[in-house]
Design an enzyme around this catalytic site. Structure first.
Site, PDB file in Angstrom:
ATOM      1  N   SER B 189      49.367  43.033  74.298  1.00  0.00           N
ATOM      2  CA  SER B 189      48.278  42.082  74.075  1.00  0.00           C
ATOM      3  C   SER B 189      47.009  42.905  73.901  1.00  0.00           C
ATOM      4  O   SER B 189      47.057  44.130  74.030  1.00  0.00           O
ATOM      5  CB  SER B 189      48.159  41.113  75.250  1.00  0.00           C
ATOM      6  OG  SER B 189      47.903  41.839  76.429  1.00  0.00           O
ATOM      7  N   VAL B 245      57.031  32.421  66.640  1.00  0.00           N
ATOM      8  CA  VAL B 245      56.573  31.049  66.879  1.00  0.00           C
ATOM      9  C   VAL B 245      55.048  30.990  66.829  1.00  0.00           C
ATOM     10  O   VAL B 245      54.444  30.016  67.285  1.00  0.00           O
ATOM     11  CB  VAL B 245      57.074  30.488  68.235  1.00  0.00           C
ATOM     12  CG1 VAL B 245      58.573  30.253  68.199  1.00  0.00           C
ATOM     13  CG2 VAL B 245      56.685  31.403  69.390  1.00  0.00           C
ATOM     14  N   ARG B 247      52.210  32.462  63.930  1.00  0.00           N
ATOM     15  CA  ARG B 247      51.826  32.071  62.576  1.00  0.00           C
ATOM     16  C   ARG B 247      52.556  33.000  61.609  1.00  0.00           C
ATOM     17  O   ARG B 247      52.797  34.176  61.935  1.00  0.00           O
ATOM     18  CB  ARG B 247      50.308  32.220  62.375  1.00  0.00           C
ATOM     19  CG  ARG B 247      49.463  31.178  63.057  1.00  0.00           C
ATOM     20  CD  ARG B 247      49.569  29.801  62.375  1.00  0.00           C
ATOM     21  NE  ARG B 247      48.739  28.804  63.026  1.00  0.00           N
ATOM     22  CZ  ARG B 247      49.153  28.009  64.003  1.00  0.00           C
ATOM     23  NH1 ARG B 247      50.387  28.102  64.455  1.00  0.00           N
ATOM     24  NH2 ARG B 247      48.322  27.112  64.527  1.00  0.00           N
ATOM     25  N   GLU B 276      53.822  28.115  54.043  1.00  0.00           N
ATOM     26  CA  GLU B 276      54.583  26.893  54.359  1.00  0.00           C
ATOM     27  C   GLU B 276      54.197  25.753  53.415  1.00  0.00           C
ATOM     28  O   GLU B 276      53.043  25.654  53.049  1.00  0.00           O
ATOM     29  CB  GLU B 276      54.297  26.483  55.807  1.00  0.00           C
ATOM     30  CG  GLU B 276      54.798  27.525  56.783  1.00  0.00           C
ATOM     31  CD  GLU B 276      54.345  27.270  58.226  1.00  0.00           C
ATOM     32  OE1 GLU B 276      53.781  26.200  58.495  1.00  0.00           O
ATOM     33  OE2 GLU B 276      54.553  28.149  59.059  1.00  0.00           O
ATOM     34  N   HIS B 294      58.344  24.856  61.215  1.00  0.00           N
ATOM     35  CA  HIS B 294      57.124  24.786  62.036  1.00  0.00           C
ATOM     36  C   HIS B 294      57.174  23.609  63.017  1.00  0.00           C
ATOM     37  O   HIS B 294      56.277  22.771  63.035  1.00  0.00           O
ATOM     38  CB  HIS B 294      55.879  24.691  61.141  1.00  0.00           C
ATOM     39  CG  HIS B 294      54.618  25.164  61.839  1.00  0.00           C
ATOM     40  ND1 HIS B 294      53.629  25.865  61.208  1.00  0.00           N
ATOM     41  CD2 HIS B 294      54.204  25.046  63.127  1.00  0.00           C
ATOM     42  CE1 HIS B 294      52.658  26.148  62.070  1.00  0.00           C
ATOM     43  NE2 HIS B 294      52.987  25.655  63.240  1.00  0.00           N
TER      44      HIS B 294
END
Lengths: 330, 330
Positions: B189, B245, B247, B276, B294
């Site tokens: 992170s 999960v 973008r 998408e 999605h």
């Protein structure tokens, strides 16, 4: 034709393995799974085509049952010296365990080797049915996303009451995983477990009436045959989900198909069927079921664990030590 | 044409709702998700077709962004009095948050509403890819079980090192679930988390080199765009699995497709894509990928949670109370 070198090797290897403990290798030829390569380094395997079968069959003490090969009293009649039957699966409904015990023959199963894999798969099936993972994958592969737009939402795991039928090793591993998802666990088993705090239901109907999901992972016995029947599915209700990673015959499959087709239960994740590899035709077109070809049981990693427990049981037997995964007489 | 009754009702309702706080309802007409029915009981919604738009647009203080509707400085220019932008999704990459903050406009997102659902789905995708659940379902539905026999084994979850990219609310929920499966957690992170004991990797490449699986669930920003690139996938290696999960643009999709097609990574579970609802054609035929439209984000249950956080943020703003899920300026 074998070369001299090969013949010599083969002879020398035969001579060598005559010192190894003799094990009857019981395997249905139609079943494409064999474990002889695991056993041959430590044991001398006896099969019906062995040249000395008639004499060796009278003295062999250990018998290994490969996968779901049926074992009946008839086989044991031909092997009067057998003292132990070493199974290689978690479920033992293909073996006449009662008959073994009647004859004083010890029985072992795969023990814990597969428990985690089965539990993982059961949870995978549940997430799949509730969140429509494989149905959504079908939707995408069929090119429907750009045409139909948003795919219908599934249902949340957290807060669902999961009724586990059979809280043995597999059931306990399933409970551990689903607690991490925020699910509420309840269970049914032959007897209430003394050190378990989950609510116990002695009656499967009562469990179904109080659960959102039933996960079937108990042993198949005369008592549990068609345990999930019409009444249980009615009690589970319209949004209820059934997951079966036990054996096909634990569920009245004809009734299950009717309930699914009519939308009288919400969905099902099925790794096992009554007449495998036959899967009821009516299920093939349904989007609220996940169909799996009896693969919950194993991964390459758990096959290593199985090898260890099978060899461990045989070695313990021949060394007169405690067995690793003995099934005790009822 | 409206009947008198309807007109009266509409008039009376207009009169009534003039006392309610005014909220600009920002929704792309192409997006088939609306939340006006949640908001109308408590707020007066302003849309560009409102007869008094030109005056009300100068005074409206709150703006709600429906789903992934883009929000730019241009929209804010037309609404000079806006003090808060209430988002309705977890990711906010469709909104120019930096521009909002530059103007002193507060921004909120969906907060925790979806975290558990996304985490559940990520785990579902992982079990599916590793244990081949939806591929096996395809195998059964195609009638191949009786013809081909045993379906190839998948891979065990327990013991796998799972590299989580983005250990926020969603990543932490994923970690909690996967610990129950016996997985080993590591993470990347922006900064090391002070109270987290999982191994931290400041560099995604290092995380990939030390992981069996990467789960991507961080925010999409300029810095994280194409975070999973060729080098990371090379470091992950031939049996590595990627779950996304977050973008689509977090992964260099063209490279991912090449790696999957060539078998240079083991598999992928993808709920999001770069363009998408377009899914790369090359993925459609692959058995080692799970494709999802999605849908990780939501269930009917989490939509209730979303409603509560959206209404909660708006109510808190108008009551001058602390916001529920404010995104702080960097």
């Amino acid at each position: 034709m074998a070369t001299v070198q090969e013949t010599q090797n083969s002879h020398s290897s035969t001579t060598k393995n005559e010192h190894l403990p003799l094990v009857y290798y019981h395997r249905s030829p139609s079943f494409n799974f064999s474990i002889n390569q695991w056993l041959e380094p430590s044991f001398r395997l006896l099969e019906p085509d062995h040249p000395e079968f008639s004499s060796l069959s009278q003295t062999v003490k250990a018998l290994v049952v490969v996968g779901p090969t049926p074992l009946t009293g008839e086989t044991l009649d031909k092997l009067p010296g057998v003292e132990i039957v070493v199974g290689t699966s978690a479920g033992v409904n293909h073996m006449d365990v009662a008959e073994c015990h009647r004859r004083g023959v010890k029985v072992t199963n795969a023990g814990d080797a597969f428990s985690e894999d089965v539990a993982d798969y059961a949870v995978g099936l549940l997430v799949d049915v509730l969140r429509r993972v494989s149905a959504a994958d079908r939707f995408v592969r069929a090119g429907l996303w750009p045409l139909n737009g948003v795919y219908p939402l599934g249902s949340k795991l957290g807060g669902k009451v999961i009724g586990i039928i059979g809280l043995g090793r597999i059931g306990s591993e399933i409970a551990k995983r689903l607690e991490a998802f925020g699910c509420v666990i309840a269970y049914n088993s032959r007897n209430k477990k003394p050190h378990v705090s989950y609510p116990y239901y002695a009656n499967v109907n009562d469990l179904a009436a109080n659960s959102d999901v039933l996960i079937v992972c108990c042993a198949l016995t005369k008592e549990t045959h068609h345990l999930i029947n019409k009444d249980v599915m009615t009690a589970l209700g319209k949004t209820g989900v059934v997951i079966n990673v036990g054996r096909g015959a634990l569920i009245d499959e004809k009734e299950l198909v009717k309930f699914l087709v009519r939308g009288e239960i919400g969905g099902a994740g099925l790794d096992v069927f009554q007449d495998e590899p036959r899967v009821p035709e009516e299920l093939i077109g349904l989007d609220n079921v996940v169909l799996s070809p009896h693969r919950a049981v194993a991964t390459p990693e758990s096959m290593v664990a199985l090898r260890n427990v099978v060899i461990g049981n045989l070695s313990a037997f021949f060394a007169d030590k405690p067995l690793l995964s003995q099934i005790m007489p009822e």
